[in-house]
Motif scaffolding. Structure first.
Motif, PDB file in Angstrom:
ATOM      1  N   GLN A  72       0.818  -1.188   0.000  1.00 26.04           N
ATOM      2  CA  GLN A  72       0.000   0.000   0.000  1.00 26.04           C
ATOM      3  C   GLN A  72       0.864   1.254   0.000  1.00 26.04           C
ATOM      4  O   GLN A  72       1.956   1.298   0.533  1.00 26.04           O
ATOM      5  CB  GLN A  72      -0.922   0.001   1.209  1.00 26.04           C
ATOM      6  CG  GLN A  72      -1.858  -1.193   1.192  1.00 26.04           C
ATOM      7  CD  GLN A  72      -3.093  -0.939   2.030  1.00 26.04           C
ATOM      8  OE1 GLN A  72      -3.443   0.198   2.273  1.00 26.04           O
ATOM      9  NE2 GLN A  72      -3.737  -1.987   2.449  1.00 26.04           N
ATOM     10  N   SER A  73       0.346   2.279  -0.643  1.00 20.46           N
ATOM     11  CA  SER A  73       1.071   3.541  -0.760  1.00 20.46           C
ATOM     12  C   SER A  73       1.208   4.201   0.604  1.00 20.46           C
ATOM     13  O   SER A  73       0.385   4.033   1.486  1.00 20.46           O
ATOM     14  CB  SER A  73       0.311   4.459  -1.722  1.00 20.46           C
ATOM     15  OG  SER A  73       0.817   5.766  -1.670  1.00 20.46           O
ATOM     16  N   GLY A  77      -5.117   6.830   2.227  1.00 25.92           N
ATOM     17  CA  GLY A  77      -6.244   6.673   1.323  1.00 25.92           C
ATOM     18  C   GLY A  77      -7.389   7.602   1.700  1.00 25.92           C
ATOM     19  O   GLY A  77      -7.307   8.372   2.659  1.00 25.92           O
ATOM     20  N   TYR A  78      -8.470   7.494   0.942  1.00 27.71           N
ATOM     21  CA  TYR A  78      -9.642   8.305   1.219  1.00 27.71           C
ATOM     22  C   TYR A  78     -10.328   7.839   2.509  1.00 27.71           C
ATOM     23  O   TYR A  78     -10.301   6.653   2.853  1.00 27.71           O
ATOM     24  CB  TYR A  78     -10.653   8.200   0.082  1.00 27.71           C
ATOM     25  CG  TYR A  78     -10.164   8.750  -1.233  1.00 27.71           C
ATOM     26  CD1 TYR A  78      -9.962  10.114  -1.411  1.00 27.71           C
ATOM     27  CD2 TYR A  78      -9.900   7.896  -2.303  1.00 27.71           C
ATOM     28  CE1 TYR A  78      -9.514  10.613  -2.634  1.00 27.71           C
ATOM     29  CE2 TYR A  78      -9.454   8.377  -3.520  1.00 27.71           C
ATOM     30  CZ  TYR A  78      -9.260   9.743  -3.669  1.00 27.71           C
ATOM     31  OH  TYR A  78      -8.811  10.235  -4.867  1.00 27.71           O
ATOM     32  N   ARG A 115     -13.593   5.964  -9.820  1.00 28.97           N
ATOM     33  CA  ARG A 115     -12.738   5.229  -8.887  1.00 28.97           C
ATOM     34  C   ARG A 115     -13.157   3.770  -8.724  1.00 28.97           C
ATOM     35  O   ARG A 115     -12.309   2.887  -8.571  1.00 28.97           O
ATOM     36  CB  ARG A 115     -12.753   5.908  -7.517  1.00 28.97           C
ATOM     37  CG  ARG A 115     -12.072   7.256  -7.492  1.00 28.97           C
ATOM     38  CD  ARG A 115     -12.312   7.971  -6.172  1.00 28.97           C
ATOM     39  NE  ARG A 115     -11.883   9.368  -6.242  1.00 28.97           N
ATOM     40  CZ  ARG A 115     -12.227  10.304  -5.373  1.00 28.97           C
ATOM     41  NH1 ARG A 115     -13.007  10.003  -4.342  1.00 28.97           N
ATOM     42  NH2 ARG A 115     -11.812  11.552  -5.515  1.00 28.97           N
ATOM     43  N   ASP A 174      -7.565   2.209  -2.383  1.00 28.75           N
ATOM     44  CA  ASP A 174      -7.369   3.641  -2.146  1.00 28.75           C
ATOM     45  C   ASP A 174      -8.206   4.174  -0.986  1.00 28.75           C
ATOM     46  O   ASP A 174      -8.336   5.381  -0.811  1.00 28.75           O
ATOM     47  CB  ASP A 174      -7.682   4.446  -3.419  1.00 28.75           C
ATOM     48  CG  ASP A 174      -9.145   4.351  -3.841  1.00 28.75           C
ATOM     49  OD1 ASP A 174      -9.880   3.514  -3.278  1.00 28.75           O
ATOM     50  OD2 ASP A 174      -9.555   5.128  -4.729  1.00 28.75           O
TER      51      ASP A 174
END
Length: 210
Positions: A72-73, A77-78, A115, A174
Motif C-alpha cells: 500500500q502507498s 487513502g480516502y 474510482r 485507495d
C-alpha cells in the motif's frame, strides 16, 4: 449463492447461525460474504467484469484482490462517510482527513464511478433511489416526521444493504476508512476490522435501527 438482494438473504440467515453449514453470498458488485458454522463471518471481493462502450469486457481494478499491507502507498487513502441526506448525497469526505481533497465535503457521483466502476455504483444508486422513493412516499420532505421505512423489516434490509456497500468500499486499495451511519449509531470500517465489525453489526442490528 448469487442474489438480487444480498441483505435480505443475510437477514434470513442470522437466526440460524450456529445451525447451518458454511454459506457463501455474492453481491452483484463482487463482495463475497461467507457465513461459517462457528457463527463467524468473513468478507472479500472478487473482480467484477464491466462491459466497455463497444461491448468488450474490462475488469475493474478497484474490485481486484485485496492488496498486501506492504504494497500500500504511503499516501493515506480516502476516508469516506456514508449516511443518507435527502437529495444532497449519501457519500461524503471526512473533511478533517489528510488523504481527502482539501476543502471538499461531498463526493461527486462521477468521482465514485471513475474510482470504483459501474457495478458498485449501480448497486449504490439503487440503494439511494430506494431511500429517496420511501422518503417521498412517507412525505418526510413535507414535514410528516414519519420514518422513510415504517416497516421495520424493510428498514433493516435497507440498513444491511448499505452496510454491505460500505464493506466493499472499505476494502478498496485507495480507501483508508468508511464511517457508516445509516439510521442510528455509526460504525467504522477498514481493511483490518471489516470482518469483526460486520459480524458485530449483524448480531446487534437492533441498536443500529431506530
Amino acid at each position: 449463492m448469487s442474489n438480487l438482494n444480498s441483505a435480505q438473504v443475510l437477514l434470513q440467515l442470522i437466526p440460524t447461525l450456529g445451525y447451518i453449514s458454511k454459506v457463501t453470498i455474492e453481491t452483484t458488485y463482487g463482495l463475497v460474504i461467507t457465513v461459517h458454522p462457528d457463527k463467524s463471518i468473513t468478507v472479500h471481493h472478487n473482480t467484477v467484469t464491466n462491459p466497455g462502450p463497444d461491448g468488450a469486457s474490462s475488469h475493474s481494478a478497484a474490485a481486484g484482490p485485496d492488496p498486501e499491507p506492504d504494497a500500500q502507498s504511503e499516501q493515506p487513502g480516502y476516508k469516506y462517510r456514508m449516511f443518507p441526506e435527502y437529495i444532497a448525497g449519501f457519500v461524503w469526505y471526512d473533511s478533517t482527513w489528510p488523504g481527502n481533497p482539501e476543502g471538499e465535503f461531498q463526493v461527486d457521483e462521477d468521482e465514485l464511478v471513475e474510482r470504483y466502476g459501474d457495478a458498485w455504483n449501480k448497486a449504490y444508486d439503487s440503494w439511494v433511489d430506494r431511500y429517496i422513493a420511501a422518503f417521498e412516499k412517507q412525505e418526510v420532505h413535507l414535514g410528516s416526521h414519519n420514518h422513510p421505512f415504517p416497516d421495520r423489516e424493510e428498514r433493516k434490509a435497507w440498513v444491511v444493504e448499505g452496510l454491505l456497500l460500505a464493506c466493499w468500499l472499505s476494502l478498496q486499495p485507495d480507501v483508508e476508512n468508511v464511517e457508516y451511519s445509516p439510521d442510528a449509531e455509526k460504525i467504522d470500517l477498514n481493511k483490518g476490522s471489516v470482518n469483526t465489525v460486520l459480524q458485530s453489526f449483524l448480531e446487534e442490528l437492533e441498536k443500529y435501527v431506530t
